[in-house]
Design a protein around this motif. Structure first.
Motif, PDB file in Angstrom:
ATOM      1  N   ARG A  41       0.831  -1.199   0.000  1.00  8.56           N
ATOM      2  CA  ARG A  41       0.000   0.000   0.000  1.00  8.56           C
ATOM      3  C   ARG A  41       0.870   1.254   0.000  1.00  8.56           C
ATOM      4  O   ARG A  41       0.376   2.353  -0.220  1.00  8.56           O
ATOM      5  CB  ARG A  41      -0.922   0.023   1.241  1.00  8.56           C
ATOM      6  CG  ARG A  41      -1.975  -1.075   1.332  1.00  8.56           C
ATOM      7  CD  ARG A  41      -2.983  -1.054   0.200  1.00  8.56           C
ATOM      8  NE  ARG A  41      -3.574   0.242  -0.047  1.00  8.56           N
ATOM      9  CZ  ARG A  41      -4.778   0.641   0.353  1.00  8.56           C
ATOM     10  NH1 ARG A  41      -5.543  -0.169   1.035  1.00  8.56           N
ATOM     11  NH2 ARG A  41      -5.248   1.831   0.053  1.00  8.56           N
ATOM     12  N   SER A  42       2.161   1.128   0.340  1.00  6.04           N
ATOM     13  CA  SER A  42       3.008   2.316   0.432  1.00  6.04           C
ATOM     14  C   SER A  42       4.467   1.941   0.194  1.00  6.04           C
ATOM     15  O   SER A  42       4.956   0.939   0.720  1.00  6.04           O
ATOM     16  CB  SER A  42       2.855   2.918   1.837  1.00  6.04           C
ATOM     17  OG  SER A  42       3.846   3.881   2.059  1.00  6.04           O
ATOM     18  N   ASP A 408      -9.893  -3.565 -12.490  1.00  7.79           N
ATOM     19  CA  ASP A 408      -8.530  -3.149 -12.155  1.00  7.79           C
ATOM     20  C   ASP A 408      -8.553  -2.741 -10.670  1.00  7.79           C
ATOM     21  O   ASP A 408      -9.124  -1.699 -10.308  1.00  7.79           O
ATOM     22  CB  ASP A 408      -8.146  -1.977 -13.067  1.00  7.79           C
ATOM     23  CG  ASP A 408      -6.805  -1.348 -12.686  1.00  7.79           C
ATOM     24  OD1 ASP A 408      -6.330  -1.593 -11.562  1.00  7.79           O
ATOM     25  OD2 ASP A 408      -6.253  -0.610 -13.516  1.00  7.79           O
ATOM     26  N   ALA A 410      -6.343  -1.627  -8.491  1.00 13.16           N
ATOM     27  CA  ALA A 410      -5.727  -0.359  -8.070  1.00 13.16           C
ATOM     28  C   ALA A 410      -6.660   0.804  -8.424  1.00 13.16           C
ATOM     29  O   ALA A 410      -6.876   1.707  -7.600  1.00 13.16           O
ATOM     30  CB  ALA A 410      -4.369  -0.191  -8.734  1.00 13.16           C
ATOM     31  N   ALA A 411      -7.236   0.754  -9.624  1.00 16.63           N
ATOM     32  CA  ALA A 411      -8.139   1.837 -10.044  1.00 16.63           C
ATOM     33  C   ALA A 411      -9.396   1.821  -9.174  1.00 16.63           C
ATOM     34  O   ALA A 411      -9.911   2.876  -8.762  1.00 16.63           O
ATOM     35  CB  ALA A 411      -8.502   1.670 -11.513  1.00 16.63           C
ATOM     36  N   LEU A 413      -9.650   0.842  -6.091  1.00 14.53           N
ATOM     37  CA  LEU A 413      -9.333   1.400  -4.769  1.00 14.53           C
ATOM     38  C   LEU A 413      -9.216   2.922  -4.829  1.00 14.53           C
ATOM     39  O   LEU A 413      -9.721   3.631  -3.948  1.00 14.53           O
ATOM     40  CB  LEU A 413      -8.019   0.802  -4.239  1.00 14.53           C
ATOM     41  CG  LEU A 413      -8.161  -0.306  -3.192  1.00 14.53           C
ATOM     42  CD1 LEU A 413      -8.853  -1.521  -3.766  1.00 14.53           C
ATOM     43  CD2 LEU A 413      -6.824  -0.701  -2.613  1.00 14.53           C
ATOM     44  N   ARG A 414      -8.527   3.418  -5.872  1.00 10.24           N
ATOM     45  CA  ARG A 414      -8.380   4.886  -5.993  1.00 10.24           C
ATOM     46  C   ARG A 414      -9.750   5.557  -6.043  1.00 10.24           C
ATOM     47  O   ARG A 414     -10.004   6.555  -5.392  1.00 10.24           O
ATOM     48  CB  ARG A 414      -7.594   5.233  -7.261  1.00 10.24           C
ATOM     49  CG  ARG A 414      -6.080   5.293  -7.043  1.00 10.24           C
ATOM     50  CD  ARG A 414      -5.371   5.997  -8.189  1.00 10.24           C
ATOM     51  NE  ARG A 414      -5.687   5.464  -9.496  1.00 10.24           N
ATOM     52  CZ  ARG A 414      -5.110   4.381 -10.038  1.00 10.24           C
ATOM     53  NH1 ARG A 414      -4.192   3.712  -9.365  1.00 10.24           N
ATOM     54  NH2 ARG A 414      -5.458   3.959 -11.239  1.00 10.24           N
ATOM     55  N   ALA A 415     -10.667   4.943  -6.792  1.00 12.04           N
ATOM     56  CA  ALA A 415     -11.971   5.585  -6.990  1.00 12.04           C
ATOM     57  C   ALA A 415     -12.918   5.374  -5.806  1.00 12.04           C
ATOM     58  O   ALA A 415     -13.762   6.233  -5.534  1.00 12.04           O
ATOM     59  CB  ALA A 415     -12.614   5.051  -8.274  1.00 12.04           C
ATOM     60  N   ASN A 416     -12.791   4.247  -5.117  1.00  8.44           N
ATOM     61  CA  ASN A 416     -13.882   3.876  -4.195  1.00  8.44           C
ATOM     62  C   ASN A 416     -13.496   3.622  -2.740  1.00  8.44           C
ATOM     63  O   ASN A 416     -14.369   3.361  -1.922  1.00  8.44           O
ATOM     64  CB  ASN A 416     -14.569   2.605  -4.725  1.00  8.44           C
ATOM     65  CG  ASN A 416     -15.162   2.841  -6.099  1.00  8.44           C
ATOM     66  OD1 ASN A 416     -15.970   3.746  -6.268  1.00  8.44           O
ATOM     67  ND2 ASN A 416     -14.738   2.057  -7.078  1.00  8.44           N
ATOM     68  N   GLU A 417     -12.227   3.704  -2.416  1.00  7.77           N
ATOM     69  CA  GLU A 417     -11.842   3.348  -1.039  1.00  7.77           C
ATOM     70  C   GLU A 417     -12.536   4.247  -0.016  1.00  7.77           C
ATOM     71  O   GLU A 417     -13.024   3.776   1.016  1.00  7.77           O
ATOM     72  CB  GLU A 417     -10.320   3.413  -0.872  1.00  7.77           C
ATOM     73  CG  GLU A 417      -9.869   2.938   0.508  1.00  7.77           C
ATOM     74  CD  GLU A 417      -8.415   2.514   0.586  1.00  7.77           C
ATOM     75  OE1 GLU A 417      -7.642   2.797  -0.347  1.00  7.77           O
ATOM     76  OE2 GLU A 417      -8.067   1.874   1.610  1.00  7.77           O
ATOM     77  N   THR A 418     -12.623   5.533  -0.328  1.00 11.05           N
ATOM     78  CA  THR A 418     -13.256   6.446   0.636  1.00 11.05           C
ATOM     79  C   THR A 418     -14.730   6.101   0.815  1.00 11.05           C
ATOM     80  O   THR A 418     -15.245   6.068   1.946  1.00 11.05           O
ATOM     81  CB  THR A 418     -13.103   7.908   0.156  1.00 11.05           C
ATOM     82  OG1 THR A 418     -11.708   8.136  -0.008  1.00 11.05           O
ATOM     83  CG2 THR A 418     -13.659   8.900   1.139  1.00 11.05           C
TER      84      THR A 418
END
Ligand code: FAD
Ligand code: 2HG
Ligand code: ZN
Length: 482
Positions: A41-42, A408, A410-411, A413-418
């Motif tokens: 994650r980092s 995808d 990663a995509a 997570l970027r769009a929907n994690e929040t």
């Protein structure tokens, strides 16, 4: 590199020996094992990875960093086995942090059989403590899938839970004393093996679970318990979460203090183990939404344990809590069943990047929580896959989310994690729960915590941090921002 940073590195080399200060200066040295968290994650960049061999060396490193902090901007990230679930033990991208890795401090210092305690250096791997205890006829009952690589310092830093909490408690309950290097580089020797000590504020329990933000734990005195005469494991199919909770009540009633494990696993989570680890033969899961793994520990005999277990399973079947079940016939079978449970985090990682939740809810409310939160998530993000499992005996669920099949990750997570986090955490709050039961806050949840913790409690936490670490030297940006 500025002159003051060079001077800092030179001093650190003289504290621990040049070979134990790893930097990017040598292009052949790959620091990613210390800079990247295992979930990927980092990936940060360390000024240096510093590997002290003793408490005195830790104190010298911390004192040096404290003295040169203003000139260099350095801060310290304590690290054990780097198995954190919440990006708590790796540096940020600034290139100004040192990773203080304690893995060289890996000795068992003492085992006091009369006091049922074991004292170990903080970099000791958990399994080493378990083995040392067992060799002396004791059980050290902290158990989790990362036990072959996580360290007791990291377990204390996170107040880790694991699979035996239902009987023995979290790491905090297993600790009697600590040795700590303060953010000023002083050594506090609190390694007492005392079970009672009311001489003021409880510094031990403050440092436990502080995630390296209040000091560096360099050694600990841990409680041991008698090794049971027998341990038995059962794997059961249960028709619903309501039935799993009812089975837990029955297990407490039938087994009393003998109940040492109660893990729930969802069908989809188990299917990931079957898919990614075909060597593990996962029993019963195809025909049932949930499986429960139970363990009984008995101080009389295996026959006594088996009789108790049979009584429980019969009652469970009669009451409709269990539709099918197997009791392991040998140690190898029991280990194979536990292996399936312990493989769940890795199987989920093999399926791809994911969003993890480590929540606790009053046990009685878990069925309703799961039903309503599943529905809210499915409505907001059709196709997402729920990877649910966890320590139901402690009201602690790993309520994890995987991107829709074929997406995808990663995509996603970027769009929907929040969105996912907000739905889950709001629901946790409505049900009177906590957004972290055992993994801690780290970096991943530091900006979420203020939304879900009392402002009064947060103010007290900030006051403690400022009092003990006024220059924010220790693991800044984790747990609470000051
Ligand atoms: P690290 O990851 O290195 O550090 C964790 C935190 O503690 C960081 O904030 C770090 O700064 C701090 N820290 C480390 N050492 C010290 C020290 N000496 N002094 C002060 N602070 C320190 N956790 C659970 O609670 N229950 C589980 O069941 C569980 N299962 C896991 C299964 C797997 C496969 C994995 C990979 C992880 C699991 N974890 C679990 C998460 C993790 O918290 C534990 O593995 C463990 O407690 C971390 O130990 P570590 O030595 O790797 O610590
Ligand atoms: C476990 O219980 C760990 O196995 C990890 O706490 C949970 O992978 C997870 O979400
Ligand atoms: Zn867990």
């Amino acid at each position: 590199m500025t002159e003051s940073v060079s001077a800092l590195l030179e001093e650190l080399r003289s504290c621990v020996g040049a070979q134990h200060v790893l930097t990017h200066d040598d292009p052949a040295t790959d620091l990613s094992a210390w800079e990247e968290d295992w979930r990927k994650r980092s990936h940060g960049r360390a000024l240096a990875v510093v590997r002290p061999g003793s408490t005195e060396e830790v104190a010298a490193v911390v004192a040096t960093c404290a003295r040169l902090q203003a000139a260099t901007g350095v801060s310290i990230v304590p690290q054990g086995g780097n198995t954190s679930m919440v990006v708590g033990a790796v540096p940020d991208a600034s290139g100004q942090q040192i990773v203080l890795n304690l893995q060289r401090m890996n000795k068992i210092l003492a085992l006091d059989a009369g006091n049922s305690t074991l004292t170990a250096q903080a970099g000791c791997v958990l399994q080493t403590l378990q083995d040392a205890a067992r060799a002396a006829g004791f059980l050290f009952p902290l158990s989790l899938a990362a036990e072959g690589s996580c360290t007791v310092g990291g377990n204390l830093g996170t107040n880790a839970g694991g699979t035996q909490v239902v009987r023995y408690g979290n790491t905090r309950e297993l600790c009697l004393g600590l040795e700590v290097v303060t953010p000023q580089g002083q050594v506090w020797n609190g390694l007492s093996g005392l079970r009672k000590d009311n001489t003021g504020y409880d510094l031990r329990n403050l440092l436990i679970g502080a995630e390296g933000t209040l000091g560096v734990i360099t050694a600990a005195t841990m409680k041991l318990v008698p090794l049971p005469a027998a341990q038995l494991t059962a794997w059961t199919a249960v028709p619903s979460m309501e039935h799993a909770v009812a089975l837990l009540g029955l297990a407490h009633k039938t087994l009393g203090a003998g109940l040492t494990g109660f893990e729930v696993m969802g069908q989809y989570a188990l299917s990931l183990v079957a898919r990614h680890m075909p060597a593990s033969r996962v029993p019963l899961y195809e025909a049932t939404p949930w499986c429960v793994l139970l363990e009984v520990s008995d101080h009389e005999s295996e026959a006594h344990a088996r009789a108790q277990f049979e009584r429980l399973l019969e009652a469970g079947m009669e009451q409709g809590c269990i539709t099918d079940g197997v009791v392991a016939e040998s140690l190898a079978q029991a280990q194979a069943l536990w292996q399936i449970r312990e493989n769940l985090p890795m199987a989920q990682a093999m399926e791809g990047l994911n969003i993890k939740h480590d929540i606790s809810i009053p046990i009685s409310r878990i069925p309703e929580f799961v039903a309503t939160t599943d529905a809210a998530l499915a409505h907001a993000l059709p196709g997402i896959r729920m990877v649910d499992f966890g320590h139901l005996g402690d009201g602690n669920l790993h309520y994890n989310v995987q991107a829709p099949e074929g997406a995808d990750a990663a995509a996603f997570l970027r769009a929907n994690e929040t969105t996912v986090n907000t739905i889950v955490f709001e629901s946790v709050t409505r049900f009177g729960g906590s957004i972290s039961a055992e993994h801690g806050i780290g970096s991943l949840k530091v900006d979420k915590l203020p939304g879900y913790k009392s402002p009064v409690a947060l103010d007290m936490m900030r006051a403690i941090k400022r009092a003990l670490d006024p220059t924010n030297l220790m693991n800044p940006g984790r747990v609470v921002r000051v």
